[in-house]
Design a protein around this motif. Structure first.
Motif, PDB file in Angstrom:
ATOM      1  N   LEU A 177       0.821  -1.207   0.000  1.00  0.00           N
ATOM      2  CA  LEU A 177       0.000   0.000   0.000  1.00  0.00           C
ATOM      3  C   LEU A 177       0.855   1.258   0.000  1.00  0.00           C
ATOM      4  O   LEU A 177       0.524   2.249  -0.674  1.00  0.00           O
ATOM      5  N   LEU A 178       1.956   1.217   0.714  1.00  0.00           N
ATOM      6  CA  LEU A 178       2.765   2.419   0.887  1.00  0.00           C
ATOM      7  C   LEU A 178       3.425   2.833  -0.424  1.00  0.00           C
ATOM      8  O   LEU A 178       3.319   3.986  -0.856  1.00  0.00           O
ATOM      9  N   ILE A 179       4.111   1.914  -1.083  1.00  0.00           N
ATOM     10  CA  ILE A 179       4.800   2.279  -2.325  1.00  0.00           C
ATOM     11  C   ILE A 179       3.798   2.530  -3.446  1.00  0.00           C
ATOM     12  O   ILE A 179       4.026   3.389  -4.310  1.00  0.00           O
ATOM     13  N   GLU A 180       2.674   1.833  -3.431  1.00  0.00           N
ATOM     14  CA  GLU A 180       1.656   2.070  -4.453  1.00  0.00           C
ATOM     15  C   GLU A 180       1.056   3.469  -4.302  1.00  0.00           C
ATOM     16  O   GLU A 180       0.837   4.177  -5.288  1.00  0.00           O
ATOM     17  N   ARG A 238       1.419   6.574  -6.974  1.00  0.00           N
ATOM     18  CA  ARG A 238       0.221   7.227  -7.539  1.00  0.00           C
ATOM     19  C   ARG A 238       0.252   8.737  -7.286  1.00  0.00           C
ATOM     20  O   ARG A 238      -0.052   9.525  -8.197  1.00  0.00           O
ATOM     21  N   ILE A 239       0.597   9.142  -6.077  1.00  0.00           N
ATOM     22  CA  ILE A 239       0.595  10.567  -5.747  1.00  0.00           C
ATOM     23  C   ILE A 239       1.573  11.331  -6.644  1.00  0.00           C
ATOM     24  O   ILE A 239       1.250  12.388  -7.190  1.00  0.00           O
ATOM     25  N   LEU A 240       2.770  10.794  -6.812  1.00  0.00           N
ATOM     26  CA  LEU A 240       3.780  11.476  -7.630  1.00  0.00           C
ATOM     27  C   LEU A 240       3.374  11.495  -9.101  1.00  0.00           C
ATOM     28  O   LEU A 240       3.545  12.512  -9.784  1.00  0.00           O
ATOM     29  N   ARG A 241       2.839  10.404  -9.596  1.00  0.00           N
ATOM     30  CA  ARG A 241       2.430  10.373 -11.004  1.00  0.00           C
ATOM     31  C   ARG A 241       1.259  11.308 -11.262  1.00  0.00           C
ATOM     32  O   ARG A 241       1.171  11.930 -12.329  1.00  0.00           O
ATOM     33  N   ASP A 242       0.356  11.415 -10.292  1.00  0.00           N
ATOM     34  CA  ASP A 242      -0.768  12.342 -10.443  1.00  0.00           C
ATOM     35  C   ASP A 242      -0.284  13.788 -10.524  1.00  0.00           C
ATOM     36  O   ASP A 242      -0.971  14.655 -11.074  1.00  0.00           O
ATOM     37  N   MET A 243       0.897  14.068  -9.974  1.00  0.00           N
ATOM     38  CA  MET A 243       1.492  15.403 -10.070  1.00  0.00           C
ATOM     39  C   MET A 243       2.206  15.616 -11.401  1.00  0.00           C
ATOM     40  O   MET A 243       2.700  16.716 -11.672  1.00  0.00           O
ATOM     41  N   GLY A 244       2.302  14.552 -12.207  1.00  0.00           N
ATOM     42  CA  GLY A 244       2.952  14.676 -13.500  1.00  0.00           C
ATOM     43  C   GLY A 244       4.387  14.212 -13.543  1.00  0.00           C
ATOM     44  O   GLY A 244       5.062  14.366 -14.575  1.00  0.00           O
ATOM     45  N   TYR A 245       4.876  13.616 -12.444  1.00  0.00           N
ATOM     46  CA  TYR A 245       6.259  13.142 -12.413  1.00  0.00           C
ATOM     47  C   TYR A 245       6.365  11.726 -12.974  1.00  0.00           C
ATOM     48  O   TYR A 245       5.429  10.919 -12.858  1.00  0.00           O
ATOM     49  N   SER A 246       7.529  11.426 -13.558  1.00  0.00           N
ATOM     50  CA  SER A 246       7.823  10.049 -13.959  1.00  0.00           C
ATOM     51  C   SER A 246       8.418   9.317 -12.760  1.00  0.00           C
ATOM     52  O   SER A 246       9.263   9.856 -12.042  1.00  0.00           O
ATOM     53  N   VAL A 247       7.947   8.091 -12.533  1.00  0.00           N
ATOM     54  CA  VAL A 247       8.330   7.335 -11.336  1.00  0.00           C
ATOM     55  C   VAL A 247       8.665   5.902 -11.736  1.00  0.00           C
ATOM     56  O   VAL A 247       7.946   5.283 -12.524  1.00  0.00           O
TER      57      VAL A 247
END
Length: 296
Positions: free
Chosen positions: A204-207, A211-220
């Motif tokens: 849950l933590l890494i998922e 998701r939070i970073l990708r929703d901001m537009g970052y590549s992860v």
């Protein structure tokens, strides 16, 4: 904000604490230290700019807003090039020393072979740090006076967090050079999250972090090439309610890497990391506690 300085005679590290810890998160910045001892600089063959290439510059500042969320932040003041707490305590390279290492030293790790043991031999693109060999006593002194107190402080914070909340989440904060390609040969992503391939924290933590970073537009990306070092591996015990997640930030997002200076993107990234931490803290309570209790 309360500041507790470890080993005040050397200013080895700071524990930054909120007025009251209200979340089960602990943030750690072990490689952002920038207090370079004069004797170390004199012993180095590198100039100050070159020797700072292994430093996770300004990462502690980027994550300092977590205090307002009720989470403590531990940060080193000593630089990674001087001593690396994200290694085993005795990962030492025998080629670096005048005399024989103790029998308990780990001289065969991949990190030692690459020149990046507990006492690093190189920085940046394999640039040798020292003019001459060191004494073993010098290495052991750094380990006793810096490495061990730092880890004692980290263990205490995590243990108290676990007692207070029933579980603890360690976020180990780092930065990475932008110039090096990713493991698949492509451009380095904005963030790499590491959970030791699913062993150091609940999925849950890494998922959620992804998701939070990708929703901001970052590549992860995850775990490649950084799955988490000694700290993530050593402290991540999900079955015991101890979760550890490593985060690596592409330095091009916030700094001029050649000058070790903040760039125009620093303020935006700092703002986004505040939002990232706020959302991560908000979604990561009940289910992680239930996992910890179920595992017990």
């Amino acid at each position: 904000m309360q500041v507790v300085t470890g080993f005040s005679d050397t200013n080895a590290f700071d524990v930054l604490r909120p007025a009251q810890q209200s979340v089960p998160f602990v943030f750690n910045s072990p490689h952002s230290g920038r207090d370079y001892p004069d004797a170390f600089l004199r012993a180095s063959r590198l100039d100050t700019r070159a020797i700072r290439r292994s430093e996770d510059a300004f990462v502690d500042e980027l994550f300092e807003p977590v205090l307002a969320l009720g989470a403590p932040l531990l940060r080193a003041r000593f630089p990674r090039a001087y001593l690396d707490v994200n290694r085993e305590p005795y990962e030492l390279d025998p080629k670096m020393y005048e005399d024989r290492l103790p029998s308990y030293a780990n001289c065969r790790s991949i990190r030692v072979a690459g020149g990046l043991g507990t006492i690093a031999r190189v920085v940046g693109e394999a640039q040798e740090i020292y003019r001459e060999r060191l004494s073993v006593q010098e290495a052991l002194l750094r380990i006793e006076t810096l490495y061990k107190p730092y880890h004692r402080a980290l263990r205490r914070i995590l243990a108290q967090t676990h007692v207070d909340f029933g579980y603890a989440i360690l976020v180990d904060c780092h930065s990475m050079p932008s110039a090096v390609r990713s493991s698949d040969g492509g451009a380095r992503p904005d963030f790499i999250l590491g959970d030791r391939y699913g062993t150091s924290c609940a999925p849950l933590l890494i998922e959620a972090a992804t998701r939070i970073l990708r929703d901001m537009g970052y590549s992860v990306s995850r775990n490649k090439p950084y799955a988490g070092g000694f700290i993530t591996e050593h402290y991540g015990r999900p079955a015991k309610g101890l979760h550890a997640l490593q985060i690596e930030i592409n330095r091009a997002l916030y700094m001029d890497e050649s000058r070790t200076e903040r760039n125009a993107g620093f303020a935006e990234l700092a703002c986004n990391l505040r939002k990232f931490a706020s959302e991560l803290v908000a979604i990561s309570d009940g289910s992680l506690a239930a996992e910890a209790l179920a595992a017990e």
